[in-house]
Design a protein around this motif. Structure first.
Motif, PDB file in Angstrom:
ATOM      1  N   VAL A 122       0.783  -1.111   0.227  1.00 27.58           N
ATOM      2  CA  VAL A 122      -0.092   0.061   0.222  1.00 27.58           C
ATOM      3  C   VAL A 122       0.911   1.333   0.056  1.00 27.58           C
ATOM      4  N   VAL A 123       1.272   1.812  -0.890  1.00 22.38           N
ATOM      5  CA  VAL A 123       1.827   3.226  -0.799  1.00 22.38           C
ATOM      6  C   VAL A 123       1.402   4.186  -0.382  1.00 22.38           C
ATOM      7  N   ASP A 124       1.871   5.274   0.536  1.00 23.88           N
ATOM      8  CA  ASP A 124       1.343   6.297   1.407  1.00 23.88           C
ATOM      9  C   ASP A 124       1.762   7.590   0.577  1.00 23.88           C
ATOM     10  N   ALA A 125       0.925   7.076  -0.891  1.00 19.35           N
ATOM     11  CA  ALA A 125       0.600   8.515  -1.666  1.00 19.35           C
ATOM     12  C   ALA A 125      -0.807   8.868  -2.601  1.00 19.35           C
ATOM     13  N   VAL A 126      -1.033   9.507  -2.365  1.00 16.09           N
ATOM     14  CA  VAL A 126      -2.839   9.904  -2.665  1.00 16.09           C
ATOM     15  C   VAL A 126      -2.608  10.595  -4.044  1.00 16.09           C
ATOM     16  N   GLY A 127      -3.586  10.224  -4.773  1.00  9.34           N
ATOM     17  CA  GLY A 127      -4.482  11.337  -6.329  1.00  9.34           C
ATOM     18  C   GLY A 127      -4.622  12.746  -5.614  1.00  9.34           C
ATOM     19  N   ASP A 128      -4.951  12.682  -4.201  1.00  9.06           N
ATOM     20  CA  ASP A 128      -5.096  14.231  -3.586  1.00  9.06           C
ATOM     21  C   ASP A 128      -5.834  13.967  -1.726  1.00  9.06           C
ATOM     22  N   VAL A 129      -5.670  14.869  -1.792  1.00  9.90           N
ATOM     23  CA  VAL A 129      -5.870  14.190   0.078  1.00  9.90           C
ATOM     24  C   VAL A 129      -7.036  14.587   0.411  1.00  9.90           C
ATOM     25  N   ARG A 130      -7.853  15.065  -0.335  1.00  8.12           N
ATOM     26  CA  ARG A 130      -9.194  14.769   0.240  1.00  8.12           C
ATOM     27  C   ARG A 130      -9.888  14.496  -1.383  1.00  8.12           C
ATOM     28  N   ALA A 131     -11.321  14.616  -1.055  1.00  5.90           N
ATOM     29  CA  ALA A 131     -11.985  13.269  -2.010  1.00  5.90           C
ATOM     30  C   ALA A 131     -12.441  14.961  -3.371  1.00  5.90           C
ATOM     31  N   HIS A 132     -12.711  14.392  -4.447  1.00  2.25           N
ATOM     32  CA  HIS A 132     -13.150  15.073  -5.122  1.00  2.25           C
ATOM     33  C   HIS A 132     -14.043  14.020  -6.304  1.00  2.25           C
ATOM     34  N   PRO A 133     -14.971  14.744  -7.223  1.00  4.50           N
ATOM     35  CA  PRO A 133     -15.671  14.897  -8.010  1.00  4.50           C
ATOM     36  C   PRO A 133     -15.313  13.656  -9.454  1.00  4.50           C
ATOM     37  N   THR A 134     -14.577  13.914 -10.030  1.00  7.71           N
ATOM     38  CA  THR A 134     -13.969  13.147 -11.180  1.00  7.71           C
ATOM     39  C   THR A 134     -12.460  12.096 -11.434  1.00  7.71           C
ATOM     40  N   GLY A 135     -12.527  11.165 -12.163  1.00  9.28           N
ATOM     41  CA  GLY A 135     -11.266  10.254 -11.461  1.00  9.28           C
ATOM     42  C   GLY A 135      -9.979  11.233 -12.063  1.00  9.28           C
ATOM     43  N   ASP A 136     -10.273  12.002 -12.725  1.00 10.96           N
ATOM     44  CA  ASP A 136      -9.175  13.646 -13.283  1.00 10.96           C
ATOM     45  C   ASP A 136      -8.682  13.859 -12.853  1.00 10.96           C
ATOM     46  N   MET A 137      -9.310  14.353 -11.261  1.00  6.65           N
ATOM     47  CA  MET A 137      -8.832  15.212  -9.923  1.00  6.65           C
ATOM     48  C   MET A 137      -7.386  14.419  -9.264  1.00  6.65           C
ATOM     49  N   GLY A 138      -7.386  12.984  -9.943  1.00 12.97           N
ATOM     50  CA  GLY A 138      -6.991  11.691  -9.195  1.00 12.97           C
ATOM     51  C   GLY A 138      -6.111  11.269  -9.738  1.00 12.97           C
ATOM     52  N   SER A 139      -5.940  11.607 -10.762  1.00 12.32           N
ATOM     53  CA  SER A 139      -4.932  11.001 -12.160  1.00 12.32           C
ATOM     54  C   SER A 139      -3.263  11.588 -12.068  1.00 12.32           C
ATOM     55  N   ILE A 140      -2.942  11.872 -11.399  1.00 17.26           N
ATOM     56  CA  ILE A 140      -1.768  12.634 -10.743  1.00 17.26           C
ATOM     57  C   ILE A 140      -0.935  13.007 -12.401  1.00 17.26           C
ATOM     58  N   GLY A 141      -1.855  14.635 -12.755  1.00 15.19           N
ATOM     59  CA  GLY A 141      -1.034  15.154 -14.252  1.00 15.19           C
ATOM     60  C   GLY A 141      -1.201  14.285 -15.347  1.00 15.19           C
ATOM     61  N   MET A 142      -2.198  13.030 -15.264  1.00 19.25           N
ATOM     62  CA  MET A 142      -2.380  12.426 -16.926  1.00 19.25           C
ATOM     63  C   MET A 142      -3.491  12.683 -17.191  1.00 19.25           C
ATOM     64  N   ALA A 143      -3.883  13.609 -16.910  1.00 17.17           N
ATOM     65  CA  ALA A 143      -5.447  13.952 -17.369  1.00 17.17           C
ATOM     66  C   ALA A 143      -5.748  14.236 -18.522  1.00 17.17           C
ATOM     67  N   GLY A 144      -4.937  15.238 -18.570  1.00 21.27           N
ATOM     68  CA  GLY A 144      -4.500  15.750 -20.327  1.00 21.27           C
ATOM     69  C   GLY A 144      -3.009  15.415 -21.239  1.00 21.27           C
ATOM     70  N   SER A 145      -2.902  13.693 -20.459  1.00 24.52           N
ATOM     71  CA  SER A 145      -1.821  13.300 -21.362  1.00 24.52           C
ATOM     72  C   SER A 145      -2.678  12.729 -22.505  1.00 24.52           C
ATOM     73  N   PRO A 146      -1.968  12.453 -23.900  1.00 27.13           N
ATOM     74  CA  PRO A 146      -2.300  12.057 -24.889  1.00 27.13           C
ATOM     75  C   PRO A 146      -1.824  10.521 -24.495  1.00 27.13           C
ATOM     76  N   GLU A 147      -1.526   9.905 -23.806  1.00 25.89           N
ATOM     77  CA  GLU A 147      -0.471   8.638 -23.287  1.00 25.89           C
ATOM     78  C   GLU A 147      -1.664   8.080 -22.759  1.00 25.89           C
TER      79      GLU A 147
END
Length: 369
Positions: A122-147
């Motif tokens: 279990v890695v002590d890292a989160v996409g966001d310290v708090r909860a948010h509505p969209t998966g993109d908000m927890g995607s650690i920078g991948m939301a805008g990525s074409p990859e």
């Protein structure tokens, strides 16, 4: 060295996660079910991302949907395990660790069970310290990525034949909405595993130490509960570094469930020139004063607490209840690359009809190094 998560950590994770749930973040009982299953079936180990090798694979264990709503959702612990298994099969390489997209009533514990069953950390890292509505908000920078990324979803109401297993590849922003649609079809809430990334990337883009923050907060709450509600609220403020922004009676609640599996609307607390409006999209995303001036905005933590200090979800609120609104400014919490990514905001602003990005992206510190 890592920390073996044990039975007493389950309640701490649920209680701390419930504050960071910011009005959303699943069900406390669901979190307990996942946590107790994990610690009885194995020895889940919480580790800092630094303990993994640069090229180790880490994926995000998550749940998707709006379970504050009155939908016929059903999700079992085995669904989280299956979601990770399918992702690992599709990747055709072994995952070394699981992080989470956000803290929450159950989401703080999303990685524990699959990690315990499948032998990952279990890695002590989160996409966001708090909860948010969209998966993109927890995607650690991948939301805008074409990859192209891999995302899986597993779960559903069995008696209504809504059980789904889904694996999808593509750019994160294009495939995340497909998982939301699957959540809606499954009954409103579905387990997911997504976005396998190298540990070196996670180290520079995630909000590090986010699970430890929830555990420490939960431990402080459990200790304060021996006294009274006032002590609990004080402990929450002291441990998070936050403050009570406003308090009063709920004057109005106007929140509706949409087919995109979001709860959207407003909650008014207090009256007259003391009134504040909380803007909801699954979670509390912003607070305005009676004059329409912005008092708090995502990714700051915004949470409603009962006079006893119990964090209340949007679904638990009704007119006439007395609440305290906790605000933990974004400047004092670790922020991930995804909450500082301008591409995650337009869809949320459009759905809510308010400005978020201008406030969210102003005067920020960079992601934790």
């Amino acid at each position: 060295m890592g920390r073996i998560l044990v039975e007493k950590d389950v309640e701490a994770a649920v209680k701390g996660g419930s504050v960071y749930a910011a009005g959303g973040g699943g069900w406390a009982d669901h979190g307990r079910m996942l946590g107790y299953a994990a610690v009885s079936i194995g020895k889940p180990e919480l580790v800092a991302v630094e303990e993994l090798k640069d090229d180790d694979w880490i994926a995000t264990a998550a749940a998707i949907g709006a379970p504050a709503s009155t939908t016929p959702w059903e999700m079992r612990g085995v669904d989280y395990v299956r979601a990770v298994q399918i992702l690992q099969e599709t990747l055709s390489e072994k995952l070394s660790g699981l992080m989470i997209g956000q803290n929450g009533r159950s989401s703080t514990l999303n990685g524990w069970l699959p990690a315990a069953v499948l032998g990952m950390k279990v890695v002590d890292a989160v996409g966001d310290v708090r909860a948010h509505p969209t998966g993109d908000m927890g995607s650690i920078g991948m939301a805008g990525s074409p990859e192209p990324m891999i995302q899986t979803a597993v779960g559903g109401n069995r008696s209504e034949n809504r059980y789904i297993e889904l694996v999808i590849r593509g750019a994160t922003a294009k495939i995340s909405p497909v998982l939301r649609a699957a959540a809606d079809q499954s009954g409103g809430f579905i387990a997911s595993c997504r976005n396998p990334l190298r540990a070196s990337y996670v180290r520079t883009h995630a909000a590090l130490g986010g699970i430890s923050l929830a555990l420490a907060l939960g431990e402080a709450i459990i200790e304060a509960e021996k006294k009274n509600g006032h002590a609990v609220i004080d402990a929450i403020c002291e441990t998070t570094g936050g403050h009570i922004l406003a308090e009063g009676e709920i004057a109005a609640k106007d929140v509706v469930y949409t087919s995109e599996a979001f709860d959207i609307g407003t909650i008014t607390v207090g009256s007259g020139d003391k009134a504040v409006t909380m803007h909801v999209m699954n979670e509390y995303m912003a607070v305005d004063d009676a004059g329409g001036n912005r008092l708090a905005t995502f990714p700051s933590v915004i949470t409603t607490l009962s006079p006893e200090g119990e964090p209340l979800s949007v679904g638990q609120l009704s007119a006439g209840m007395k609440v305290h609104i906790l605000h933990v400014p974004k400047e004092i919490i670790p922020l991930s690359a995804s909450v500082l990514d301008p591409t995650v905001y337009p869809s949320v602003e459009k759905a809510m009809g308010i400005e978020i990005a201008r406030y969210a992206l102003g005067n920020n510190k960079s992601p934790s190094p």
